[in-house]
Scaffold this motif. Structure first.
Motif, PDB file in Angstrom:
ATOM      1  N   PHE A  16      43.381  40.166  34.693  1.00  0.00           N
ATOM      2  CA  PHE A  16      42.476  39.471  35.701  1.00  0.00           C
ATOM      3  C   PHE A  16      41.184  40.409  35.684  1.00  0.00           C
ATOM      4  O   PHE A  16      41.060  41.779  35.378  1.00  0.00           O
ATOM      5  CB  PHE A  16      43.122  39.686  37.046  1.00  0.00           C
ATOM      6  CG  PHE A  16      44.192  38.733  37.110  1.00  0.00           C
ATOM      7  CD1 PHE A  16      43.693  37.415  37.749  1.00  0.00           C
ATOM      8  CD2 PHE A  16      45.474  38.925  36.907  1.00  0.00           C
ATOM      9  CE1 PHE A  16      45.110  36.439  38.004  1.00  0.00           C
ATOM     10  CE2 PHE A  16      46.338  38.288  37.319  1.00  0.00           C
ATOM     11  CZ  PHE A  16      46.197  36.882  37.593  1.00  0.00           C
ATOM     12  N   ALA A  18      39.462  41.962  37.857  1.00  0.00           N
ATOM     13  CA  ALA A  18      39.401  42.384  39.337  1.00  0.00           C
ATOM     14  C   ALA A  18      39.878  43.971  39.253  1.00  0.00           C
ATOM     15  O   ALA A  18      40.771  44.207  38.282  1.00  0.00           O
ATOM     16  CB  ALA A  18      39.821  41.735  40.353  1.00  0.00           C
ATOM     17  N   ARG A  22      41.788  45.393  44.222  1.00  0.00           N
ATOM     18  CA  ARG A  22      41.681  44.065  44.719  1.00  0.00           C
ATOM     19  C   ARG A  22      42.694  43.223  44.464  1.00  0.00           C
ATOM     20  O   ARG A  22      43.309  42.304  45.223  1.00  0.00           O
ATOM     21  CB  ARG A  22      40.074  43.567  43.922  1.00  0.00           C
ATOM     22  CG  ARG A  22      39.903  42.072  44.190  1.00  0.00           C
ATOM     23  CD  ARG A  22      39.498  41.979  45.643  1.00  0.00           C
ATOM     24  NE  ARG A  22      39.095  40.485  46.030  1.00  0.00           N
ATOM     25  CZ  ARG A  22      39.716  39.871  46.864  1.00  0.00           C
ATOM     26  NH1 ARG A  22      40.546  40.215  47.630  1.00  0.00           N
ATOM     27  NH2 ARG A  22      39.362  38.692  47.260  1.00  0.00           N
ATOM     28  N   LEU A  23      43.220  43.140  43.093  1.00  0.00           N
ATOM     29  CA  LEU A  23      44.615  42.493  42.887  1.00  0.00           C
ATOM     30  C   LEU A  23      45.874  42.784  43.670  1.00  0.00           C
ATOM     31  O   LEU A  23      46.307  41.877  44.219  1.00  0.00           O
ATOM     32  CB  LEU A  23      45.004  42.839  41.199  1.00  0.00           C
ATOM     33  CG  LEU A  23      45.933  41.725  40.690  1.00  0.00           C
ATOM     34  CD1 LEU A  23      45.567  40.628  40.840  1.00  0.00           C
ATOM     35  CD2 LEU A  23      45.898  42.229  39.206  1.00  0.00           C
ATOM     36  N   ALA A  26      45.316  41.118  46.972  1.00  0.00           N
ATOM     37  CA  ALA A  26      45.620  39.363  46.906  1.00  0.00           C
ATOM     38  C   ALA A  26      47.028  39.297  47.188  1.00  0.00           C
ATOM     39  O   ALA A  26      47.369  38.394  47.545  1.00  0.00           O
ATOM     40  CB  ALA A  26      45.084  39.090  45.553  1.00  0.00           C
ATOM     41  N   LEU A 139      39.607  35.666  43.027  1.00  0.00           N
ATOM     42  CA  LEU A 139      39.108  36.976  42.858  1.00  0.00           C
ATOM     43  C   LEU A 139      37.701  36.818  42.168  1.00  0.00           C
ATOM     44  O   LEU A 139      36.974  37.712  42.275  1.00  0.00           O
ATOM     45  CB  LEU A 139      40.095  37.598  41.559  1.00  0.00           C
ATOM     46  CG  LEU A 139      41.555  37.760  41.983  1.00  0.00           C
ATOM     47  CD1 LEU A 139      42.444  38.714  41.145  1.00  0.00           C
ATOM     48  CD2 LEU A 139      41.542  38.920  43.301  1.00  0.00           C
TER      49      LEU A 139
END
Length: 139
Positions: A16, A18, A22-23, A26, A139
């Motif tokens: 990803f 990100a 941040r992941l 999520a 994202l």
């Protein structure tokens, strides 16, 4: 996304764009998670409550089904272990291990769903592919 057919259960990886923080968010922020997590199983999520700490509860109500679970391990921003089930589809809880590692492009997410019956692995992999596509868009 890669699937390892030698693993008991299901093993899926995806990169990803990100940061790991941040992941991780999520997976643990109810407002973000409601937009993608388990949407293939329950339909659009109508209500999601989670307490992302060891022993914390995870409950969701979707358009088609309800699910519940418990956070077993939470190690920001690297690892989450979650027991989760949808009683209308299968009895008991499934164990999910989520590992997030820094990657030159952002993050590498590894998901293991333990104890998955072999006859459900293709369908389950497809569900995660759709959810991860949705997550990448968010994202």
């Amino acid at each position: 996304m890669a699937v390892d057919p030698t693993t008991e259960g299901l093993f899926v990886q995806r990169r990803f764009g990100a940061a790991p923080e941040r992941l991780f968010e999520a997976w643990t922020d109810p407002e973000v998670a409601a937009r993608w997590l388990f949407t293939g199983l329950v339909g659009d999520v109508e209500e999601l409550a989670m307490d992302a700490r060891p022993g914390g509860v995870f409950r969701l109500r979707g358009a088609r089904h309800e699910g519940y679970g418990e956070f077993i391990e939470v190690d920001p921003p690297r690892r989450i272990v979650l027991a989760f089930g949808v009683p209308a589809l299968r009895s008991g809880l499934d164990r999910f291990v989520v590992e997030i590692a820094p990657d030159p492009a952002g993050s590498l997410l590894s998901l293991t769903k333990e104890g998955l019956p072999p006859d459900l692995s293709d369908e389950t992999e497809g569900d995660w592919r759709v959810m991860f596509d949705r997550l990448a868009t968010i994202l």
